[in-house]
Design a protein around this motif. Structure first.
Motif, PDB file in Angstrom:
ATOM      1  N   LEU A  86      70.794  10.728   3.802  1.00 56.56           N
ATOM      2  CA  LEU A  86      72.047  11.065   3.742  1.00 56.56           C
ATOM      3  C   LEU A  86      73.211   9.617   3.792  1.00 56.56           C
ATOM      4  O   LEU A  86      73.899   9.393   3.008  1.00 56.56           O
ATOM      5  N   ALA A  87      72.615   8.962   4.878  1.00 51.36           N
ATOM      6  CA  ALA A  87      73.615   7.676   5.068  1.00 51.36           C
ATOM      7  C   ALA A  87      73.362   6.622   3.820  1.00 51.36           C
ATOM      8  O   ALA A  87      74.273   5.815   3.490  1.00 51.36           O
ATOM      9  N   ARG A  88      72.125   6.684   3.434  1.00 53.78           N
ATOM     10  CA  ARG A  88      71.792   5.686   2.145  1.00 53.78           C
ATOM     11  C   ARG A  88      72.387   6.279   1.191  1.00 53.78           C
ATOM     12  O   ARG A  88      72.960   5.038   0.318  1.00 53.78           O
ATOM     13  N   LEU A  89      72.489   7.371   0.577  1.00 60.10           N
ATOM     14  CA  LEU A  89      73.098   7.722  -0.449  1.00 60.10           C
ATOM     15  C   LEU A  89      74.544   8.177  -0.533  1.00 60.10           C
ATOM     16  O   LEU A  89      75.211   7.868  -1.596  1.00 60.10           O
ATOM     17  N   ALA A  90      75.194   8.230   0.585  1.00 62.93           N
ATOM     18  CA  ALA A  90      76.699   8.208   0.612  1.00 62.93           C
ATOM     19  C   ALA A  90      77.218   6.837   0.325  1.00 62.93           C
ATOM     20  O   ALA A  90      76.944   5.914   1.051  1.00 62.93           O
ATOM     21  N   PRO A  91      78.318   6.963  -0.587  1.00 67.02           N
ATOM     22  CA  PRO A  91      78.876   5.689  -0.889  1.00 67.02           C
ATOM     23  C   PRO A  91      79.443   4.910   0.300  1.00 67.02           C
ATOM     24  O   PRO A  91      79.344   3.678   0.250  1.00 67.02           O
ATOM     25  N   HIS A  92      80.032   5.523   1.347  1.00 67.99           N
ATOM     26  CA  HIS A  92      80.614   4.920   2.447  1.00 67.99           C
ATOM     27  C   HIS A  92      79.887   5.241   3.815  1.00 67.99           C
ATOM     28  O   HIS A  92      80.321   5.318   4.972  1.00 67.99           O
ATOM     29  N   GLY A  93      78.565   5.451   3.676  1.00 64.75           N
ATOM     30  CA  GLY A  93      77.777   5.990   4.921  1.00 64.75           C
ATOM     31  C   GLY A  93      77.185   4.926   5.555  1.00 64.75           C
ATOM     32  O   GLY A  93      76.958   3.747   5.114  1.00 64.75           O
ATOM     33  N   SER A  94      77.012   5.237   6.985  1.00 59.51           N
ATOM     34  CA  SER A  94      76.716   4.035   7.865  1.00 59.51           C
ATOM     35  C   SER A  94      75.538   5.031   8.786  1.00 59.51           C
ATOM     36  O   SER A  94      75.731   6.283   8.887  1.00 59.51           O
ATOM     37  N   TYR A  95      74.582   4.186   9.282  1.00 53.66           N
ATOM     38  CA  TYR A  95      73.602   5.099  10.011  1.00 53.66           C
ATOM     39  C   TYR A  95      73.364   4.544  11.308  1.00 53.66           C
ATOM     40  O   TYR A  95      73.164   3.204  11.527  1.00 53.66           O
TER      41      TYR A  95
END
Length: 338
Positions: free
Chosen positions: A295-304
């Motif tokens: 989810l974090a990788r695919l979301a344009p402004h995601g961070s993990y």
């Protein structure tokens, strides 16, 4: 091993498995040990938790209309909620008691708190009337608005308003409604009822799926965070206890299987325009559950944020994630740091 010894051993395993979730909810760890020490079976857990909740109700009555009474009612709400996490025939009654205790506590401690209800949701709006931002806290499969009081406190301390809610199949609504995947419709009605034009969204456990889905489909979400949320579920691999809880909350095994089949964020993640913080505990390993890294990788402004020692809901690691989530919400909604 005798049947009695086996039952006691299973009870001890259940109590241990619930330990960090219970303490993460905010109950005193020493009291948790006293309440659970020597329970003879898993079936004894729910009644023991509910009795403890009733004990706090009595303390509140003895304290009168005071801050101490409000604090006792908050603790009662926590213990009644714990009762709903056990295989307890009176779970719906315990959820109602948790709801009433929370309402009584806020009447004493935060007279400005406002109950807001609508189709498929109910909850409490807390915080200043002139808050520069509002965060909606979304619970999960068997959690409820009473479980995440520490998160609400962290957000309130940063000057935000907080709406902690129960949605379909959750908390006090579990007795009359069932889980639904289209949670963005529920949150949309929440935003309308609150009268705001934008929100932050924090979802925990299955609520993480609801929050991510809503962030993809509801444009008024301007910041989101998920904590122990699933990216995808595989019904056939889920542990039997999880399937049983889902069947209870969804309206039966067939409905639960259908619901689980819809929990997949692969197509929705790229549509999340808002900043998204995804929090996982590396010790949170449940068969049939894909954690949030994709989810974090695919979301344009995601961070993990992955916490090595964190378990499910990271009740054993709150300092490692809770301040960061609260700071992210404050920064996104107000432009100020935590």
């Amino acid at each position: 091993m005798s049947a009695r010894d086996l039952a006691a051993e299973l009870a001890a395993e259940f109590v241990a498995a619930l330990w960090t979730r219970a303490t993460g909810t905010g109950v005193d760890p020493h009291e948790y040990r006293r309440v659970t020490d020597g329970l003879g079976s898993v079936a004894d857990c729910g009644p023991a938790f509910a009795r403890t909740g009733h004990g706090y109700l009595q303390r509140a009555r003895d304290a009168g209309s005071s801050r101490s009474a409000g604090e006792c009612l908050l603790m009662a709400a926590r213990w009644f909620h714990l009762a709903t996490l056990a295989p307890y025939p009176e779970a719906n009654r315990a959820a109602t008691e948790a709801d009433h205790a929370l309402g009584g506590a806020l009447a004493l401690l935060e007279p400005g708190a406002r109950r807001v209800s609508g189709e498929g949701f109910t909850g409490w709006l807390r915080g200043p009337g002139d808050a520069r931002g509002t965060v909606v806290v979304v619970p999960g499969l068997d959690s409820a608005k009473e479980e995440f009081l520490d998160l609400a406190s962290a957000l309130l301390a940063r000057g935000l308003a907080v709406f902690a809610m129960d949605g379909p199949g959750q908390g006090v609504l579990a007795a009359t409604t069932t889980l639904r995947p289209e949670y963005e419709q529920v949150v949309g009605r929440v935003v309308d009822a609150l009268g705001v034009d934008r929100i932050g969204l924090v979802g925990l456990s299955l609520g993480g799926y609801f929050a991510a889905r809503t962030a993809a489909l509801e444009p008024r979400v301007v910041a989101a965070a998920t904590v122990s949320g699933p990216f995808r579920l595989d019904w056939d691999e889920l542990p039997a206890p999880v399937r049983e809880i889902m069947a209870t909350r969804a309206g039966g095994p067939d409905a639960a299987r259908e619901f689980a089949g819809q929990v997949d964020l692969a197509a929705l993640a790229p549509r999340i325009a808002a900043p998204l913080l995804v929090v996982d505990g590396e010790r949170d390993v449940i068969p049939g559950v894909t954690n949030g890294e994709p989810l974090a990788r695919l979301a344009p402004h995601g961070s993990y944020l992955s916490v090595p020692h964190g378990d499910h809901l990271l009740g054993n690691a709150r300092p490692d994630w809770l301040p960061r989530v609260a700071d992210r919400m404050a920064q996104a909604l107000t432009g100020a740091g935590g």
